[in-house]
Design a protein around this motif. Structure first.
Motif, short mmCIF file in Angstrom:
data_model
loop_
_atom_site.label_atom_id
_atom_site.label_comp_id
_atom_site.label_asym_id
_atom_site.label_seq_id
_atom_site.Cartn_x
_atom_site.Cartn_y
_atom_site.Cartn_z
N TYR A 149 -8.19 -3.74 -5.67
CA TYR A 149 -6.74 -3.68 -5.77
C TYR A 149 -6.02 -4.88 -5.21
N SER B 131 -9.53 -0.32 -1.92
CA SER B 131 -7.99 -1.20 -2.01
C SER B 131 -9.02 -3.09 -1.85
N PHE C 164 0.53 -1.39 0.20
CA PHE C 164 0.12 0.02 0.35
C PHE C 164 0.72 1.26 0.33
N TYR D 193 -0.05 1.00 -3.91
CA TYR D 193 -1.37 0.93 -4.02
C TYR D 193 -2.05 2.91 -3.75
N LEU D 194 -2.27 3.12 -2.31
CA LEU D 194 -1.80 3.83 -1.61
C LEU D 194 -1.56 5.40 -2.21
#
Length: 368
Positions: A255, A252, A204, A208-209
């Motif tokens: 994801y 998320s 993350f 992703y984040l």
């Protein structure tokens, strides 16, 4: 404690000293603990006012911590008491006693004196000491005198009661950015902690984040965490967005379900995770870790099991974490610290909207 719903609240007094000064350090600890004059009301008020001022000056810059702790306080007992002792709950307490200090000063001093009696007893004492054999011998010789002066009274154990709630809260201020926090607990939903979640935290943070909240969204930062007791959070830092970031947190799960990277990239994520777990430590850091493991009843085998789960992480094992994250996010504990207008524009997301600072008076531009 390995019973993950159990927790301890402890007060720590610590020092760093040359071996020949160990007796002096213990004498100073005893004097600070037992000889502090809480009835020096002028000084006591100065300390309370300074504490309040420091909290207020730091809260807008540490909004992610305020939001995360407040969100956690609604779903777990440990989070609730963490918020009371170092989060927004502590600010409310300090603000209240500072406002009414003159009428309550005797009560405040009396409570502090009573806390000394309740906390600093021989029965409550746990000691962590780092030194070589020579240092330990000097400490052992001096510590007997210190321990002999401790309060030996026994007090009944109080049973604390915690009642979960879910009040989605927006704290408004003049800040131009937001700190958006989503919290939940996956153990409550029937799932167990695994070391693979530590790898997901790194994924993350680097993928992703980072890409969606930081790079595309324009926030200064983004963080996540997964505790062994099941508490989990995602939070943004100095974020121009609010609703969009909350949607990114929800997405998320998709994801994770579709996560797939090369062996090389997976290895990078694992190395990053192990780097956080096995950083070189000086003696003081080793002492902190060992003491934390002791009071939490965590063994070498527990550490190794988590390490093995990290080293054994694969894209497939990361995809298996999707239900865990989904379970936590579904609880939908939301707290946002941010701009007055931005929060009120998204008022449908919240159950409660209130000023971050208790004494705040919204100016006309905010009211518009």
């Amino acid at each position: 404690n390995k019973e993950l719903d159990k927790y301890q609240i402890r007060y720590e007094v610590k020092g760093k000293v040359l071996y020949e000064k160990i007796p002096f350090m213990l004498e100073m600890m005893h004097e600070i603990i037992y000889c502090t004059k809480f009835d020096d009301y002028k000084r006591l008020k100065e300390i309370i006012s300074r504490t309040k001022s420091r909290i207020e000056s730091s809260m807008t810059g540490m909004g992610h911590t305020v939001a995360m702790l407040y969100g956690m306080s609604q779903l777990s007992a440990s989070g609730y008491y963490s918020n009371l002792m170092r989060g927004y709950g502590f600010y409310l307490f300090i603000q209240e006693i500072e406002k009414d200090f003159d009428n309550r000063k005797e009560e405040i001093a009396g409570t502090l004196n009573q806390l000394i009696k309740l906390i600093f007893t021989k029965e409550n004492l746990v000691v962590s000491f780092n030194a070589n054999d020579d240092g330990y011998d000097k400490f052992k010789a001096a510590f007997g005198d210190f321990a002999g002066k401790l309060n030996t009274d026994n007090y009944p154990v109080e049973i604390r009661k915690f009642k979960p709630c879910n009040v989605k809260t927006g704290f408004t201020s003049s800040s131009q950015v937001q700190y958006v926090a989503r919290c939940g607990n996956f153990v409550d939903a029937g799932y167990k902690y695994t070391g693979a979640l530590r790898v997901l935290k790194v994924i993350f943070g680097y993928d992703y984040l980072w890409i969606n909240v930081r790079v595309k969204g324009g926030a200064y930062g983004c963080m996540s965490g997964f505790g062994k007791n099941g508490d989990m959070y995602m939070v943004s830092y100095r974020d121009p967005n609010l609703k969009k970031t909350n949607e990114i947190f929800d997405e998320s799960v998709d994801y994770i379900k579709n996560f797939d990277v090369s062996d090389r990239d997976m290895l990078k994520f694992i190395i990053g995770t192990i780097g956080d777990m096995d950083t070189p430590m000086n003696p003081a850091a080793k002492g902190v870790r060992s003491f934390g493991a002791y009071i939490s009843n965590v063994t070498i085998e527990d550490y190794q099991r988590e390490r093995d789960e990290v080293l054994g992480a694969t894209p497939e094992k990361i995809r298996e974490l999707a239900p865990i994250v989904e379970a936590g996010l579904k609880q939908n504990h939301l707290c946002v610290v941010g701009n007055y207008k931005n929060i009120n524009d998204e008022s449908s997301m919240f159950d409660e909207i209130k000023p971050l600072f208790v004494s705040a008076v919204q100016n006309n531009s905010e009211e518009e």
